[in-house]
Enzyme design. Structure first.
Site, PDB file in Angstrom:
ATOM      1  N   ARG A  27       0.820  -1.216   0.000  1.00  0.00           N
ATOM      2  CA  ARG A  27       0.000   0.000   0.000  1.00  0.00           C
ATOM      3  C   ARG A  27       0.854   1.266   0.000  1.00  0.00           C
ATOM      4  O   ARG A  27       0.348   2.350  -0.275  1.00  0.00           O
ATOM      5  CB  ARG A  27      -0.885   0.023   1.251  1.00  0.00           C
ATOM      6  N   TRP A  74       1.907   6.175   6.429  1.00  0.00           N
ATOM      7  CA  TRP A  74       2.145   7.037   5.269  1.00  0.00           C
ATOM      8  C   TRP A  74       1.868   8.449   5.772  1.00  0.00           C
ATOM      9  O   TRP A  74       0.725   8.792   6.072  1.00  0.00           O
ATOM     10  CB  TRP A  74       1.199   6.633   4.134  1.00  0.00           C
ATOM     11  N   ASN A  99      -5.276   5.048  10.996  1.00  0.00           N
ATOM     12  CA  ASN A  99      -5.252   5.311   9.558  1.00  0.00           C
ATOM     13  C   ASN A  99      -6.331   6.361   9.308  1.00  0.00           C
ATOM     14  O   ASN A  99      -7.463   6.187   9.746  1.00  0.00           O
ATOM     15  CB  ASN A  99      -5.567   3.997   8.814  1.00  0.00           C
ATOM     16  N   LYS A 482       2.133   8.336 -15.884  1.00  0.00           N
ATOM     17  CA  LYS A 482       3.067   7.233 -15.622  1.00  0.00           C
ATOM     18  C   LYS A 482       4.492   7.775 -15.546  1.00  0.00           C
ATOM     19  O   LYS A 482       5.254   7.418 -14.659  1.00  0.00           O
ATOM     20  CB  LYS A 482       3.002   6.164 -16.727  1.00  0.00           C
ATOM     21  N   GLU A 485       5.059   9.932 -12.371  1.00  0.00           N
ATOM     22  CA  GLU A 485       4.896   9.139 -11.157  1.00  0.00           C
ATOM     23  C   GLU A 485       6.154   8.331 -10.804  1.00  0.00           C
ATOM     24  O   GLU A 485       6.550   8.281  -9.640  1.00  0.00           O
ATOM     25  CB  GLU A 485       3.742   8.165 -11.443  1.00  0.00           C
ATOM     26  N   LYS A 600      -0.145   2.949  -2.801  1.00  0.00           N
ATOM     27  CA  LYS A 600      -0.937   2.170  -3.753  1.00  0.00           C
ATOM     28  C   LYS A 600      -2.424   2.438  -3.583  1.00  0.00           C
ATOM     29  O   LYS A 600      -3.157   2.605  -4.542  1.00  0.00           O
ATOM     30  CB  LYS A 600      -0.640   0.674  -3.549  1.00  0.00           C
TER      31      LYS A 600
HETATM   32  C1  AGP Z   1      -1.993   5.155 -10.814  1.00  0.00           C
HETATM   33  O1  AGP Z   1      -0.776   4.908 -11.431  1.00  0.00           O
HETATM   34  C2  AGP Z   1      -1.951   5.862  -9.590  1.00  0.00           C
HETATM   35  N1  AGP Z   1      -1.022   5.350  -8.677  1.00  0.00           N
HETATM   36  C3  AGP Z   1      -3.212   6.465  -9.011  1.00  0.00           C
HETATM   37  O2  AGP Z   1      -3.498   7.560  -9.818  1.00  0.00           O
HETATM   38  C4  AGP Z   1      -4.483   5.590  -8.872  1.00  0.00           C
HETATM   39  O3  AGP Z   1      -4.982   5.258 -10.119  1.00  0.00           O
HETATM   40  C5  AGP Z   1      -5.519   6.370  -8.044  1.00  0.00           C
HETATM   41  O4  AGP Z   1      -5.011   6.597  -6.767  1.00  0.00           O
HETATM   42  C6  AGP Z   1      -6.848   5.669  -7.953  1.00  0.00           C
HETATM   43  O5  AGP Z   1      -6.740   4.436  -7.324  1.00  0.00           O
HETATM   44  P1  AGP Z   1      -7.894   3.362  -7.420  1.00  0.00           P
HETATM   45  O6  AGP Z   1      -7.999   2.933  -8.837  1.00  0.00           O
HETATM   46  O7  AGP Z   1      -7.452   2.233  -6.518  1.00  0.00           O
HETATM   47  O8  AGP Z   1      -9.148   4.015  -6.943  1.00  0.00           O
END
Ligand code: AGP
Length: 605
Positions: A27, A74, A99, A482, A485, A600
């Site tokens: 995560r 986080w 959290n 991408k 990121e 994640k």
């Molecule tokens: C994608 O590469 C990202 N890490 C991020 O934008 C992701 O798509 C977004 O946080 C949404 O997540 P989800 O699809 O689990 O809702």
């Protein structure tokens, strides 16, 4: 995002807690910690390194106990330091893991300071610890219930107290928490994966629930304090860490898994039958007059692509909104709209909140396109389409995106059929194209060596522009996301026609311009936009189709996709962009699977 594990057992539970943290690592986190309860007060070990380092500390110190809580953090409030890592203590009597984000922590902190509490961390969590401590009169469950009523914001918590050495109390609102029922022990965790195996069955807590986990069992009350029954579901044994096989990173593995993931996602038969979305789907689909898509990040870009399909194939008006904006915007609700949420995890806080917001406005027809069958999102919507991407470990979403696109295309054709806009012949052609996708994708993946060559150039850049038109504009957006990121290169995407309205000012010899150029109706327009770039000295990197007449020449580099793929072309064209970002990041030496500052599953606002 933060992860929680808690356990009460007859044996040493520290290995279970550490294993739980290891399973939550995917995560994303920047520190971690574990606490056990002793008669002298809770004891803890914390680390700003990986869970493996915490495990070494624990082993060396022979850190053992039968009741404990653990956490991956986080950072939101306060830097990722050992001092801010959870578990957080109150007066060496109580320990908490949390959290979420407490929005009224400043006013609570002032009140608690007035009562003599000292704050030693910068976290919002410390106010919850002191608040519960201030309310404790020999019953931790009662103190937690009273405390959570004063909290504004989102939380999932696990709490222990030195005077109740065989009790963990949990509570949730806005952030997920499950309780696990085992033999010789009971548990809490952020998700079932963390405790699968140790727990034989799990129950999902609902908004406002508070639970008390002891050796004897689990007690749950709802927000109003009434005893609550939460269905216990069998939990599948943990299937072990996902193997990397011959790949360097999970992201690379997941890119190469796409043919399999897509083939698993396409229903074996009757692909465009509404029943794929649920038993009541046909009736719901007949009653709707528009679609509202809500999602974040990459899933939002899947929604933008779907808009083109839904409007052109199903002729149904479609709006796409970023979930974090929609939830706070004054909008005009349409009870006849189908609300579609898209999410890999099904736990993204903003998307969940946007969904609940739409429901509170009277929009009752809801559908989730999601990769996790047991997620909060799937449980909240009346209809769903499950993607079968399998577990996605890399923070940068790849196979989840392309399988979402498959699900959304199936939705568009299903609606189109039902609304009389798709003939039997077209349906047949769409199905054939879908079924051939895995093979077509294998052809695209074979382009990897050419893309590696380009990535050497990109790794030296600090900025990049991505252009696309129509159906491929969202793909340009996804390519830029991408790249930024995982390689930390600043990248922006534009619909190519917008170039001359501003971004052209950025174009110099130093600016690589990635162009998604399928052979579609907009290709000639796109070629003019490319000329605009070349005239300013910009270097073009073009992903063209086999039958596109664009040749490589000075300042124009072309990679040809093996075949032209019509409406489904975005699913193929995004793959070289994933590979370009991946190899550029590898050359720059970044932590590809766990890029800095990102998680994640974004379970906080
Ligand atoms: C994608 O590469 C990202 N890490 C991020 O934008 C992701 O798509 C977004 O946080 C949404 O997540 P989800 O699809 O689990 O809702």
């Amino acid at each position: 995002m933060c992860g929680i594990v808690g356990a009460v057992a007859q044996r040493n539970i520290v290995p279970v807690l550490i294993e739980g943290l290891r399973r939550l690592e995917y995560r994303g986190y920047d520190s971690c910690g574990v606490a056990i309860v002793t008669a002298a007060g809770p004891q803890r070990m914390r680390s700003v390194a990986r869970v493996a380092e915490l495990e070494d500390q624990v082993r060396e110190a022979r850190f053992e106990g039968v009741t404990g809580i653990a956490h991956t953090r986080w950072a939101t409030h306060g830097a990722p330091t050992v001092n801010n890592a959870h578990p957080i203590f109150s007066r060496d009597a109580l320990a908490i893991v949390h959290n979420g984000i407490i929005e009224n922590y400043e006013s609570l902190r002032e009140t608690l300071r007035g009562k003599g509490y000292e704050f030693v961390s910068q976290t919002d969590t410390e106010v919850i610890a002191h608040l519960i401590h201030s309310l404790y009169q020999g019953d931790l469950f009662a103190a937690v219930r009273e405390a959570v009523q004063q909290l504004a914001g989102a939380y999932a918590i696990g709490v222990v107290h030195k005077d109740q050495p065989h009790t963990v109390v949990g509570a949730r609102a806005g952030s997920p928490l499950v309780v696990g029922h085992g033999e010789g022990g009971n548990f809490i965790a952020s998700d079932a994966l963390a405790i699968a195996g140790s727990a034989k069955s799990i129950s999902y807590l609902e908004e406002g629930d508070v639970c008390e986990v002891t050796l004897e069992g689990v007690r749950i009350v709802d927000r109003a304090g009434n005893p609550a029954e939460r269905v216990a579901r069998d939990v599948q044994a943990y299937s072990g860490a996902v193997e990397l096989g011959p790949y360097r990173h999970y992201m690379q593995k997941e890119i190469f898994e796409q043919p399999r993931a897509i083939s698993d996602t396409i229903p074996a038969d009757a692909a465009f039958d509404p029943v794929q979305f649920g038993d009541t789907a046909a009736e719901v689909f007949r009653g709707i007059d528009s679609i509202l898509i809500l999602a974040c990040g990459t899933s939002y870009y899947a929604g933008l692509t779907a808009k083109y399909w839904l409007e052109s194939v199903a002729k149904i008006r479609t709006e796409v909104e970023i979930a974090s904006e929609y939830r706070y915007r004054e909008s005009v609700p349409n009870p006849r709209a189908l609300v579609v949420t898209i999410s890999q995890s099904g736990e993204t806080a903003d998307t969940l909140a946007a969904l609940k917001h739409a429901q509170s406005l009277g929009m009752e027809q809801t559908l989730a396109v999601c990769n996790v069958a047991t997620s909060a999102m799937v449980r909240l919507t009346s209809l769903r389409f499950l993607t079968h991407a399998g577990r996605e470990i890399g923070v940068a979403s790849t196979k989840a995106f392309t399988t979402q696109l498959v699900g959304l295309f199936i939705l568009a054709v299903t609606l189109g059929k039902l609304r009389g806009h798709v003939s039997a012949q077209q349906e047949d052609a769409y199905l054939k194209a879908l079924r051939h996708l895995p093979a077509a994708l294998n052809g695209v993946l074979a382009l990897e060596p050419q893309i590696i060559a380009w990535s050497q150039e990109f790794a030296r850049k600090e900025n990049a522009l991505f252009l696309g038109r129509g159906l491929h504009y969202p793909i340009a957006l996804e390519g830029a996301l991408k790249l930024k990121e995982i390689s930390y290169i600043h990248a922006e995407a534009y619909p190519a026609g917008e170039l001359k309205h501003g971004p052209l000012a950025l174009v110099t010899e130093a600016m690589p311009v990635v162009t998604v150029a399928p052979n579609d109706a907009l290709l000639e327009k796109l070629k003019s936009n490319m000329q605009e770039v070349r005239a300013r000295g910009g270097e073009l990197y073009v992903f063209a189709d086999a039958d596109t007449h664009i040749a490589s020449e000075e300042g124009i580099h072309v990679i040809r996709m093996p075949e032209h793929y019509g409406l489904l072309s975005p699913i193929l064209h995004v793959v070289p962009l994933q590979l370009l970002a991946y190899h550029t990041a590898c050359t720059r030496g970044t932590d590809v699977d766990k890029p800095r500052n990102l998680a994640k599953s974004v379970t906080v606002e």
